[in-house]
Design a protein around this motif. Sequence first.
Motif, short mmCIF file in Angstrom:
data_model
loop_
_atom_site.label_atom_id
_atom_site.label_comp_id
_atom_site.label_asym_id
_atom_site.label_seq_id
_atom_site.Cartn_x
_atom_site.Cartn_y
_atom_site.Cartn_z
N ASP A 194 2.22 7.79 -1.15
CA ASP A 194 2.01 6.46 -1.74
C ASP A 194 1.70 5.41 -0.68
O ASP A 194 0.80 4.58 -0.85
CB ASP A 194 3.25 6.04 -2.54
N THR A 195 2.46 5.47 0.41
CA THR A 195 2.24 4.51 1.49
C THR A 195 0.88 4.70 2.14
O THR A 195 0.16 3.72 2.41
CB THR A 195 3.35 4.64 2.55
N LEU A 196 0.52 5.96 2.38
CA LEU A 196 -0.77 6.24 2.99
C LEU A 196 -1.92 5.80 2.08
O LEU A 196 -2.89 5.21 2.53
CB LEU A 196 -0.88 7.74 3.30
N GLN A 197 -1.77 6.08 0.78
CA GLN A 197 -2.81 5.71 -0.16
C GLN A 197 -2.98 4.20 -0.28
O GLN A 197 -4.09 3.69 -0.42
CB GLN A 197 -2.51 6.31 -1.54
N SER A 198 -1.87 3.49 -0.20
CA SER A 198 -1.94 2.02 -0.30
C SER A 198 -2.72 1.44 0.87
O SER A 198 -3.46 0.45 0.71
CB SER A 198 -0.54 1.43 -0.36
N VAL A 199 -2.59 2.05 2.05
CA VAL A 199 -3.34 1.58 3.22
C VAL A 199 -4.83 1.86 3.04
O VAL A 199 -5.68 1.00 3.32
CB VAL A 199 -2.83 2.24 4.51
N VAL A 200 -5.14 3.05 2.55
CA VAL A 200 -6.54 3.42 2.33
C VAL A 200 -7.19 2.48 1.31
O VAL A 200 -8.31 2.00 1.50
CB VAL A 200 -6.64 4.88 1.84
N GLU A 201 -6.47 2.20 0.22
CA GLU A 201 -7.02 1.32 -0.81
C GLU A 201 -7.15 -0.12 -0.31
O GLU A 201 -8.14 -0.81 -0.62
CB GLU A 201 -6.13 1.37 -2.05
N ALA A 202 -6.16 -0.58 0.45
CA ALA A 202 -6.21 -1.94 0.99
C ALA A 202 -7.37 -2.09 1.98
O ALA A 202 -8.05 -3.12 2.01
CB ALA A 202 -4.89 -2.29 1.67
N GLY A 217 -3.60 -8.36 2.12
CA GLY A 217 -3.14 -7.11 1.51
C GLY A 217 -3.15 -5.96 2.49
O GLY A 217 -2.24 -5.12 2.50
N LEU A 218 -4.18 -5.91 3.32
CA LEU A 218 -4.25 -4.85 4.33
C LEU A 218 -3.16 -5.02 5.37
O LEU A 218 -2.55 -4.05 5.83
CB LEU A 218 -5.64 -4.84 4.98
#
Length: 215
Positions: A76-84, A113-114
């Motif tokens: 989840d944390t990794l995906q949030s960075v990719v999306e941001a 956000g990033l």
Amino acid sequence: MTTIASRMQPTRPLLSILFVFLLAPLLSACGYNTIPTAEENAKAAWSEVLNQYQRRADLIPNLVETVKGYAAHEADTLQSVVEARAKATQVTVNADNLTDPEAFKKFQENQAGLTSALGRLLAVAENYPDLKANQNFLALQAQLEGTENRIAVARRDYIGAVRAFNLTLSTFPSMIWDKLWFHKQPFQNFTVEQDKMDAPKVDFGTKPQTQSSGG
């Protein structure tokens, strides 16, 4: 008469050129050059802001892959960075569009956000000693820390340059030239809140974590 007129005719362009040369120092002294100079300074400062944000974006894929190798279940944390990162790179404001408040606001929000997503990722990394000892991760840490510092400096310089430019549009005598000649709009600037926003913490100086014994 024709001969006299023909002799006088070439002097008119000459007088025009002479008038321009005489007028130029007066225009400069009256603040005519203040607005375009301040505008170019602000645009140059903005270009540096974009360069540093792009530098940060370029570091993220390698950072995510490195963390994934040691903390794959932090999906989840990794995906949030990719999306941001995707959002932050999709919206940009070029130097000729700094008067658009909506575009500038969106740019700020996406970069914020990033920043937030990166902060969460780096906090997660604290829980993985092997990751923190990885040489590639240490190199990325140093680069990210340097980039965050450059972003802070670039933002500060841009804020100062925009304040100077916007001031020329509202103060005498440069405001007269703007009304009569340039018709410029103020540039957008970073909000106070985001200007004071903390950068992601990248100092992984290993402080031993105390674990409470069960029971």
